[in-house]
Design a protein around this motif. Sequence first.
Motif, PDB file in Angstrom:
ATOM      1  N   THR A 114      -2.530 -11.355  -5.991  1.00 42.50           N
ATOM      2  CA  THR A 114      -3.056 -12.063  -4.838  1.00 42.50           C
ATOM      3  C   THR A 114      -2.437 -11.445  -3.597  1.00 42.50           C
ATOM      4  O   THR A 114      -1.242 -11.163  -3.550  1.00 42.50           O
ATOM      5  CB  THR A 114      -2.770 -13.582  -4.935  1.00 42.50           C
ATOM      6  N   LEU A 115      -3.262 -11.217  -2.572  1.00 44.42           N
ATOM      7  CA  LEU A 115      -2.819 -10.475  -1.397  1.00 44.42           C
ATOM      8  C   LEU A 115      -2.143 -11.396  -0.382  1.00 44.42           C
ATOM      9  O   LEU A 115      -2.702 -12.432  -0.002  1.00 44.42           O
ATOM     10  CB  LEU A 115      -4.014  -9.781  -0.741  1.00 44.42           C
ATOM     11  N   VAL A 116      -0.965 -10.989   0.042  1.00 44.39           N
ATOM     12  CA  VAL A 116      -0.239 -11.665   1.104  1.00 44.39           C
ATOM     13  C   VAL A 116      -0.129 -10.709   2.285  1.00 44.39           C
ATOM     14  O   VAL A 116       0.370  -9.594   2.127  1.00 44.39           O
ATOM     15  CB  VAL A 116       1.159 -12.102   0.631  1.00 44.39           C
ATOM     16  N   THR A 117      -0.598 -11.159   3.440  1.00 42.17           N
ATOM     17  CA  THR A 117      -0.524 -10.346   4.643  1.00 42.17           C
ATOM     18  C   THR A 117       0.250 -11.114   5.702  1.00 42.17           C
ATOM     19  O   THR A 117      -0.117 -12.247   6.037  1.00 42.17           O
ATOM     20  CB  THR A 117      -1.925 -10.004   5.172  1.00 42.17           C
ATOM     21  N   VAL A 118       1.307 -10.497   6.202  1.00 37.17           N
ATOM     22  CA  VAL A 118       2.144 -11.136   7.208  1.00 37.17           C
ATOM     23  C   VAL A 118       1.985 -10.365   8.517  1.00 37.17           C
ATOM     24  O   VAL A 118       2.311  -9.182   8.586  1.00 37.17           O
ATOM     25  CB  VAL A 118       3.608 -11.171   6.782  1.00 37.17           C
ATOM     26  N   SER A 119       1.486 -11.038   9.519  1.00 38.41           N
ATOM     27  CA  SER A 119       1.278 -10.399  10.817  1.00 38.41           C
ATOM     28  C   SER A 119       2.499 -10.592  11.710  1.00 38.41           C
ATOM     29  O   SER A 119       3.190 -11.614  11.642  1.00 38.41           O
ATOM     30  CB  SER A 119       0.042 -10.969  11.492  1.00 38.41           C
TER      31      SER A 119
ATOM     32  N   GLU B  87       7.166  -6.938   6.450  1.00 40.19           N
ATOM     33  CA  GLU B  87       7.455  -6.078   5.294  1.00 40.19           C
ATOM     34  C   GLU B  87       7.250  -6.783   3.957  1.00 40.19           C
ATOM     35  O   GLU B  87       7.343  -6.153   2.905  1.00 40.19           O
ATOM     36  CB  GLU B  87       8.885  -5.528   5.369  1.00 40.19           C
ATOM     37  N   ASP B  88       6.959  -8.066   3.981  1.00 37.94           N
ATOM     38  CA  ASP B  88       6.596  -8.788   2.757  1.00 37.94           C
ATOM     39  C   ASP B  88       5.121  -8.620   2.406  1.00 37.94           C
ATOM     40  O   ASP B  88       4.678  -9.079   1.349  1.00 37.94           O
ATOM     41  CB  ASP B  88       6.907 -10.281   2.897  1.00 37.94           C
ATOM     42  N   THR B  89       4.372  -7.984   3.292  1.00 43.31           N
ATOM     43  CA  THR B  89       2.947  -7.767   3.048  1.00 43.31           C
ATOM     44  C   THR B  89       2.749  -6.924   1.794  1.00 43.31           C
ATOM     45  O   THR B  89       3.309  -5.828   1.671  1.00 43.31           O
ATOM     46  CB  THR B  89       2.293  -7.076   4.250  1.00 43.31           C
TER      47      THR B  89
ATOM     48  N   PRO C 109       0.828  -1.220   0.000  1.00 42.02           N
ATOM     49  CA  PRO C 109       0.000   0.000   0.000  1.00 42.02           C
ATOM     50  C   PRO C 109       0.852   1.254   0.000  1.00 42.02           C
ATOM     51  O   PRO C 109       1.772   1.398   0.812  1.00 42.02           O
ATOM     52  CB  PRO C 109      -0.806  -0.133   1.293  1.00 42.02           C
ATOM     53  N   GLY C 110       0.564   2.151  -0.919  1.00 44.13           N
ATOM     54  CA  GLY C 110       1.270   3.414  -0.981  1.00 44.13           C
ATOM     55  C   GLY C 110       2.649   3.356  -1.582  1.00 44.13           C
ATOM     56  O   GLY C 110       3.371   4.356  -1.585  1.00 44.13           O
TER      57      GLY C 110
END
Length: 122
Positions: free
Chosen positions: A116-121, A88-90, A40-41
Amino acid sequence: VQLQASGGGLVQAGGSLRLSCAASGRTFSGYVMGWFRQAPGKEREFVGGISRSGLSTYYTDSVKGRFTISRDNAKNTVFLQMNGLKPEDTAVYYCAAGGSLGSESPNSFAYWGQGTLVTVSS
C-alpha cells in the motif's frame, strides 16, 4: 496465508497514518509478522516486526519512537501506526509473514501482501 494491506494514502509531514494487514487462514497467530517498505529506486527495507503473541516488537532505527506495530490475533490483522511522518517515509509498504523473531531480511519472510502506497508531502 494470504495478506492484504490497506490504509495508505497522502499525508503531510508530521501527520499520521495507520496501515492494516488482514490475513486469511486460521494460522495467523503462528506467524511472526513484519512490515517492510520500498521507495522508488531503492531496495526493500525492513521497518519493524512483531512476535506471534504481540508481546515483542522490534524496529529499524529510523522509525523507532514514531512507528508502532500491533496485532489482533482474533481478527487476523496486524497494524502499523505511523506518527510524525517524514517525506523520507514515502514508499510502498508491505506486510509479510513467516519470519523468525528478530529477522530483518525480506528473504526470511515467506508470505507477502500486495503493498500500500504511503506518500508524505513536505
